[in-house]
Design a protein around this motif. Structure first.
Motif, PDB file in Angstrom:
ATOM      1  N   ASN A 394       2.268 -59.652 -62.953  1.00 23.48           N
ATOM      2  CA  ASN A 394       1.512 -60.358 -63.979  1.00 23.48           C
ATOM      3  C   ASN A 394       2.324 -60.465 -65.262  1.00 23.48           C
ATOM      4  OD1 ASN A 394      -0.977 -61.347 -65.436  1.00 23.48           O
ATOM      5  ND2 ASN A 394      -0.577 -59.468 -66.584  1.00 23.48           N
ATOM      6  N   GLU A 395       2.543 -61.695 -65.714  1.00 25.66           N
ATOM      7  CA  GLU A 395       3.199 -61.953 -67.001  1.00 25.66           C
ATOM      8  C   GLU A 395       4.460 -61.107 -67.166  1.00 25.66           C
ATOM      9  OE1 GLU A 395      -0.677 -63.458 -69.527  1.00 25.66           O
ATOM     10  OE2 GLU A 395      -0.008 -61.400 -69.827  1.00 25.66           O
ATOM     11  N   TYR A 423      -0.219 -65.118 -47.990  1.00 25.75           N
ATOM     12  CA  TYR A 423       0.651 -65.791 -48.947  1.00 25.75           C
ATOM     13  C   TYR A 423       1.028 -64.852 -50.091  1.00 25.75           C
ATOM     14  CZ  TYR A 423      -1.209 -69.799 -46.414  1.00 25.75           C
ATOM     15  OH  TYR A 423      -1.576 -70.689 -45.430  1.00 25.75           O
ATOM     16  N   THR A 424       2.081 -65.247 -50.793  1.00 23.55           N
ATOM     17  CA  THR A 424       2.515 -64.500 -51.976  1.00 23.55           C
ATOM     18  C   THR A 424       2.422 -65.404 -53.201  1.00 23.55           C
ATOM     19  OG1 THR A 424       4.815 -65.151 -51.588  1.00 23.55           O
ATOM     20  CG2 THR A 424       4.096 -63.020 -50.687  1.00 23.55           C
ATOM     21  N   THR A 425       2.195 -64.781 -54.348  1.00 19.00           N
ATOM     22  CA  THR A 425       2.179 -65.499 -55.614  1.00 19.00           C
ATOM     23  C   THR A 425       2.739 -64.594 -56.691  1.00 19.00           C
ATOM     24  OG1 THR A 425       0.804 -66.817 -57.138  1.00 19.00           O
ATOM     25  CG2 THR A 425      -0.172 -64.797 -56.253  1.00 19.00           C
ATOM     26  N   ASN A 426       2.970 -65.173 -57.856  1.00 20.79           N
ATOM     27  CA  ASN A 426       3.411 -64.417 -59.028  1.00 20.79           C
ATOM     28  C   ASN A 426       2.712 -65.045 -60.227  1.00 20.79           C
ATOM     29  OD1 ASN A 426       4.702 -62.857 -60.916  1.00 20.79           O
ATOM     30  ND2 ASN A 426       6.785 -63.372 -60.276  1.00 20.79           N
ATOM     31  N   SER A 427       1.989 -64.251 -60.991  1.00 20.38           N
ATOM     32  CA  SER A 427       1.194 -64.764 -62.108  1.00 20.38           C
ATOM     33  C   SER A 427       2.094 -64.891 -63.339  1.00 20.38           C
ATOM     34  CB  SER A 427       0.014 -63.830 -62.379  1.00 20.38           C
ATOM     35  OG  SER A 427      -0.794 -63.706 -61.218  1.00 20.38           O
ATOM     36  N   LEU A 428       2.660 -66.077 -63.513  1.00 25.63           N
ATOM     37  CA  LEU A 428       3.680 -66.309 -64.535  1.00 25.63           C
ATOM     38  C   LEU A 428       3.064 -66.657 -65.881  1.00 25.63           C
ATOM     39  CD1 LEU A 428       6.122 -68.572 -62.485  1.00 25.63           C
ATOM     40  CD2 LEU A 428       6.293 -66.104 -62.826  1.00 25.63           C
ATOM     41  N   ASP A 493       4.982 -68.250 -52.333  1.00 28.00           N
ATOM     42  CA  ASP A 493       4.356 -69.397 -51.672  1.00 28.00           C
ATOM     43  C   ASP A 493       3.490 -70.204 -52.632  1.00 28.00           C
ATOM     44  OD1 ASP A 493       5.241 -68.541 -48.985  1.00 28.00           O
ATOM     45  OD2 ASP A 493       3.858 -66.880 -49.327  1.00 28.00           O
ATOM     46  N   ILE A 494       2.886 -69.520 -53.594  1.00 29.20           N
ATOM     47  CA  ILE A 494       1.981 -70.152 -54.550  1.00 29.20           C
ATOM     48  C   ILE A 494       2.430 -69.745 -55.946  1.00 29.20           C
ATOM     49  CG2 ILE A 494      -0.412 -70.340 -55.352  1.00 29.20           C
ATOM     50  CD1 ILE A 494      -1.224 -69.312 -52.496  1.00 29.20           C
ATOM     51  N   VAL A 495       2.624 -70.719 -56.827  1.00 25.73           N
ATOM     52  CA  VAL A 495       3.025 -70.412 -58.197  1.00 25.73           C
ATOM     53  C   VAL A 495       1.765 -70.184 -59.026  1.00 25.73           C
ATOM     54  CG1 VAL A 495       4.209 -71.238 -60.256  1.00 25.73           C
ATOM     55  CG2 VAL A 495       5.109 -71.774 -57.982  1.00 25.73           C
ATOM     56  N   GLY A 496       1.635 -68.980 -59.563  1.00 25.45           N
ATOM     57  CA  GLY A 496       0.517 -68.671 -60.439  1.00 25.45           C
ATOM     58  C   GLY A 496       0.897 -68.938 -61.885  1.00 25.45           C
ATOM     59  N   TYR A 497       0.050 -69.676 -62.595  1.00 24.69           N
ATOM     60  CA  TYR A 497       0.292 -69.951 -64.007  1.00 24.69           C
ATOM     61  C   TYR A 497      -0.833 -69.345 -64.845  1.00 24.69           C
ATOM     62  CZ  TYR A 497       4.234 -73.238 -63.699  1.00 24.69           C
ATOM     63  OH  TYR A 497       5.484 -73.803 -63.514  1.00 24.69           O
ATOM     64  N   ASN A 498      -0.440 -68.526 -65.814  1.00 25.80           N
ATOM     65  CA  ASN A 498      -1.379 -67.998 -66.788  1.00 25.80           C
ATOM     66  C   ASN A 498      -1.364 -68.901 -68.023  1.00 25.80           C
ATOM     67  OD1 ASN A 498      -1.489 -65.913 -64.960  1.00 25.80           O
ATOM     68  ND2 ASN A 498      -1.189 -64.276 -66.460  1.00 25.80           N
ATOM     69  N   TYR A 499      -2.506 -69.507 -68.330  1.00 25.66           N
ATOM     70  CA  TYR A 499      -2.690 -70.283 -69.571  1.00 25.66           C
ATOM     71  C   TYR A 499      -1.702 -71.457 -69.669  1.00 25.66           C
ATOM     72  CZ  TYR A 499      -4.853 -65.764 -70.432  1.00 25.66           C
ATOM     73  OH  TYR A 499      -5.589 -64.609 -70.303  1.00 25.66           O
ATOM     74  N   ALA A 500      -1.494 -72.156 -68.576  1.00 25.81           N
ATOM     75  CA  ALA A 500      -0.497 -73.241 -68.584  1.00 25.81           C
ATOM     76  C   ALA A 500      -1.079 -74.519 -67.982  1.00 25.81           C
ATOM     77  CB  ALA A 500       0.759 -72.807 -67.836  1.00 25.81           C
ATOM     78  N   LEU A 501      -2.267 -74.899 -68.420  1.00 27.75           N
ATOM     79  CA  LEU A 501      -2.897 -76.121 -67.940  1.00 27.75           C
ATOM     80  C   LEU A 501      -1.981 -77.329 -68.102  1.00 27.75           C
ATOM     81  CD1 LEU A 501      -5.332 -77.837 -67.002  1.00 27.75           C
ATOM     82  CD2 LEU A 501      -6.135 -77.815 -69.382  1.00 27.75           C
ATOM     83  N   GLY A 502      -1.205 -77.360 -69.184  1.00 30.73           N
ATOM     84  CA  GLY A 502      -0.335 -78.495 -69.451  1.00 30.73           C
ATOM     85  C   GLY A 502       0.735 -78.713 -68.405  1.00 30.73           C
TER      86      GLY A 502
END
Length: 822
Positions: A394-395, A423-428, A493-502
């Motif tokens: 996370n972050e 699947y794997t992800t990372n909360s960027l 496998d999945i890109v996690g975005y924290n607060y990155a709607l744009g």
């Protein structure tokens, strides 16, 4: 390998457990406790605590736990294991004064083979040192042995702990192929001919598949074996029908059963691509997600089967279909509850890698412990159908560092090697990943200002994000930051975005093979986020920060008024604040207004919902962080403010809202400001009834109302909430008793200034008591507390059989509930 709880007969005392301390004597008196146990909620908070707002001003201390393990003489020659499901943190375990093992990570379960340390037919001294006297977490961590301890006694030829992995492939309507992987140890110095047997049964206990295989185990051998099963017409597991099968694996020597392992399993087929997004059993699923921390409010971090089920069931009822365990591996009880109620899970490894966020956090140990902790995470999770993805972090600042980003590949590769079915992800957090680069750029443009901004950038992440306001959103949209994190994004496998709607829209063209998930998002942005989730097939869901309020990170969701500001120029609130106050559900699980708005945006609620901003702060300037949706509450009780201004919010899946006060219309407004499905009325408070009527295409589609409660005070207890309708006499589970302050007609009075005392008679103890208030000086071990928004909770634990009587008293008014313990 069968488990029995080893939760009774423990004591706890504060101290470091050092040898010289024991020699000197004069330490704290040991206190008898039954596990699970969180010491921090049982001692007063400290306004000067070093970790301060991060840990909710709870006092972090070192602890010494002791117990006696009594083994029957028949245990001679057996293998003896002990599992700690969670100890926060830095646990050192000693058996009969000999060091048996340790675990640094406060959120990881861990096993110890204690066979050589114990003696059958004798008492064996067990001691656990908990090194938790330093700041180590960004939120309330708790302290102590806060999850179950399990004892496993088995034959020398046995199934390894968590040594069965059940997976399915080729799932069709006609048949499912099942792979049962069994890890076996033969700890004797001779070959052992045995038979491995696997059986699967449906929910009614009928055998649907079985198989067996003879094997010859060599002396001292550890080996893995595969048994195939084939299940005809498998019934599938998903969020709407969480159907569970049971399985059993045995090691047989002739007619003798040497070892047995049992569990549950759900058939579900996962698919992922940028055209259909996430599919479960062939159907596209959008994740209506929420992040949760691990504390349970008035009982701290203690974890019980019911407290876990209560949270999952409540979240499911409000519309969530997915949970992100942030930012730690989820407990066994929570996983079982998610399986039972059909809740998808993103299970997260850690909040830090090699860069610390708090002085003494997991970054001190990660490089030595990550393989142990990831392996235990997977072995715990891999038979749970609810778990659909693992998050590696996370972050993490290292995701923007060309060298340190390689850690992500190690983690993702390890996860895939242990469990290729998920699947794997990372909360960027792109801002944090690019922090070093942004600081250098700022310094080049304006050296003086850059030095200041550079200092800020290395500060606490929540404060930094909140203080940047709209600039943060602009930076998050930057293709430069996306470019910086390309390697990290490519590892999962999945890109996690924290607060990155744009980033959602441009990613579709810039990275057409990417799948995205909003791994952490702001509550006020849900309408925009969900619109993107529904529109963009490669964005598979949105995880709100946060679904459930939590202790620590004090006041990030609270509203300041007028001249009020945060302490030390930060966004956190000073003592006596204890909670974040940003959850859709509050500390005791009551829904806050944001929860109803969210349900409407998700398309799950048709009728309107009224919430009212506090009349006492009408017209005042508001100070709110990005985690505040609104300061409105469910109340029409503002005594002393009659004839004064008040702001009413109405949420509805409608075109227009009409507001009425005591039957008189005060206006009709279109929805859409300041958020979709929302209308705001600036009106005058008048006690009685406020009512909202929702219209769609000119026709009425629903109504809602709030009544003013009368002045009389009554206490009304909810039905007792427990897992089985009773409490187990051994204290292995818990019940919640919630009480409301109402008038004589049963109307809730959220404004009632009432202190309520609680007493417990019979074979029960008070495990925690208090309200959802994020800010007071009360302790959860007190027996008197003020109601908050008209509500209060007692957590009850049994200590024997019989009838437990719990009495709540406010002045001359009281109510009593009874709970059976058996």
């Amino acid at each position: 390998m069968q488990k029995v709880k080893f939760n009774h007969g423990w004591t706890v005392e504060e101290g470091d457990g050092a040898a010289f301390s024991a020699l000197l004597g004069g330490g704290a008196v040991p206190k008898p406790v039954t596990l699970p146990h969180d010491h921090l909620v049982e001692i007063p908070r400290n306004p000067s605590e070093p970790n301060g707002p991060g840990n909710g001003y709870f006092h972090e201390v070192d602890l010494v736990y002791k117990s006696v393990l009594k083994l029957d003489p028949e245990c001679a020659g057996k293998r003896v294991y002990m599992e700690f499901e969670g100890v926060y943190q830095n646990a050192f375990v000693y058996i009969n004064d000999a060091f048996a093992g340790k675990c640094a990570y406060g959120y990881s379960n861990f096993y110890l083979d204690i066979t050589r340390f114990v003696k059958a037919g004798q008492d064996n001294a067990v001691k656990v040192l908990v090194k938790n006297g330093v700041p180590s977490g960004r939120w309330y961590t708790g302290g102590g042995i806060y999850r179950d301890v399990n004892l496993m006694i088995c034959n020398p030829t046995h199934i390894d702990p968590d040594g069965v992995f059940v997976s399915a492939s080729d799932i069709t309507e006609e048949m499912a192929s099942v792979n049962v992987q069994i890890e076996v140890s033969n700890d004797v110095m001779e070959m052992k001919p045995v038979v491995l047997k696997a059986v699967m049964c449906d929910a009614d206990g009928r055998v649907v598949a079985e198989n067996c295989m003879p094997v010859n185990l060599n002396e001292g051998q550890k080996a893995s074996f595969r048994l195939p099963l084939y299940v005809k017409a498998p019934q599938l597991w998903d969020e709407n029908d969480p159907y569970l099968y049971t399985w059993k694996v045995e090691i047989l020597e002739g007619e003798q059963v040497l070892d047995t392992e049992c569990g549950t399993f759900g058939f579900r087929k996962l698919q992922l691509d940028p055209v259909h997004g996430l599919r479960v059993n062939g159907k596209t699923v959008k994740l209506r997600g929420g992040c949760i921390h691990h504390d349970n409010g008035v009982i701290g971090t203690k974890e019980f089967p019911f407290s876990a089920e209560y949270r999952v069931k409540k979240l499911k009822e409000t519309g969530f279909n997915a949970i992100r365990s942030s930012h730690y591996p989820m407990s066994r009880h929570l996983l079982e509850a998610c399986d039972k109620y059909g809740m998808y899970v993103m299970d997260e490894f850690a909040d830090v890698w090699t860069t610390s966020k708090v002085a003494y956090d997991y970054s001190m140990h990660m490089t030595e412990w990550w393989e142990h902790d990831i392996e235990n995470l997977v072995r715990k999770d891999r038979n749970h159908p609810s778990v659909i993805m693992y998050s590696i972090g996370n972050e993490i600042p290292e995701t923007g560092n060309a060298i340190d980003a390689a850690w992500g590949k190690k983690f993702a590769d390890k996860l895939r090697a242990l469990d290729p079915t998920r699947y794997t992800t990372n909360s960027l957090n792109l801002l944090l990943a690019g922090m070093s680069m942004l600081s250098k750029m700022a310094a080049q443009q304006a050296p003086a200002q850059g030095a200041q901004e550079g200092g800020q950038a290395t500060g606490e992440i929540n404060t930094m994000m909140s203080s940047m306001g709209d600039m943060m959103a602009q930076l998050m949209e930057s293709p430069m930051l996306a470019k910086l994190t390309e390697e990290a994004a490519g590892q999962v496998d999945i890109v996690g975005y924290n607060y990155a709607l744009g980033r959602y829209v441009p990613e579709g063209s810039e990275y057409p093979s990417r799948i995205l998930v909003g791994s952490e998002t702001n509550p006020p942005d849900l309408d925009k986020n969900w619109e993107a989730v529904e529109k963009l097939p490669y964005v598979i869901g949105d995880f709100d920060w946060t679904a459930w309020d939590y202790l620590g990170e004090t006041g990030i969701g609270a509203t300041g008024y007028g001249g009020q500001t945060g302490p030390m120029g930060m966004m956190y609130a000073a003592y006596p604040f204890k909670a974040a106050y940003c959850g859709d559900l509050n500390l005791i699980g009551d829904r806050r207004p944001a929860s109803f708005w969210r349900e409407i945006i998700w398309g799950l609620r048709k009728g309107p919902y009224i919430a009212v901003q506090p009349a006492a702060h009408y017209g005042e300037e508001k100070h709110q962080s990005q985690w505040v949706f609104s300061d409105a509450l469910r109340s029409w009780n503002f005594k002393g403010f009659e004839g004064k201004g008040v702001v009413v919010e109405v949420y509805a899946d409608a075109d227009e809202i009409e507001l009425l006060i005591n039957g008189k219309s005060v206006g009709r407004k279109a929805t859409g400001e300041p958020h979709r499905a929302m209308a705001v009325f600036d009106t005058v408070y008048e006690a009685g009834k406020v009512e909202a009527v929702a219209y769609k295409n000119g026709a009425e589609v629903g109504r809602d109302e709030i009544l003013t409660a009368g002045d009389e005070i009554c206490l009304q207890a909810d039905p007792v909430e427990s897992r089985c309708g009773f409490l187990p006499a051994d204290g292995s589970d818990i019940a919640f008793v919630n009480v409301s302050v109402t008038d004589a007609a049963g109307v809730l009075n959220p404004d009632a200034d009432v202190k309520i005392s609680v007493s417990v008679e019979g074979p029960g103890v008070l495990a925690g008591y208090g309200s959802a208030s994020p800010c007071n000086e009360e302790n959860y071990f007190d027996t008197e507390a003020a109601a908050y928004e008209g509500r209060i909770r007692a957590a009850i634990r049994a200590c024997g059989t019989g009838t437990i009587r719990v009495t709540f008293t406010a002045g001359e008014v009281s109510t009593t509930v009874e709970i059976e313990a058996k």
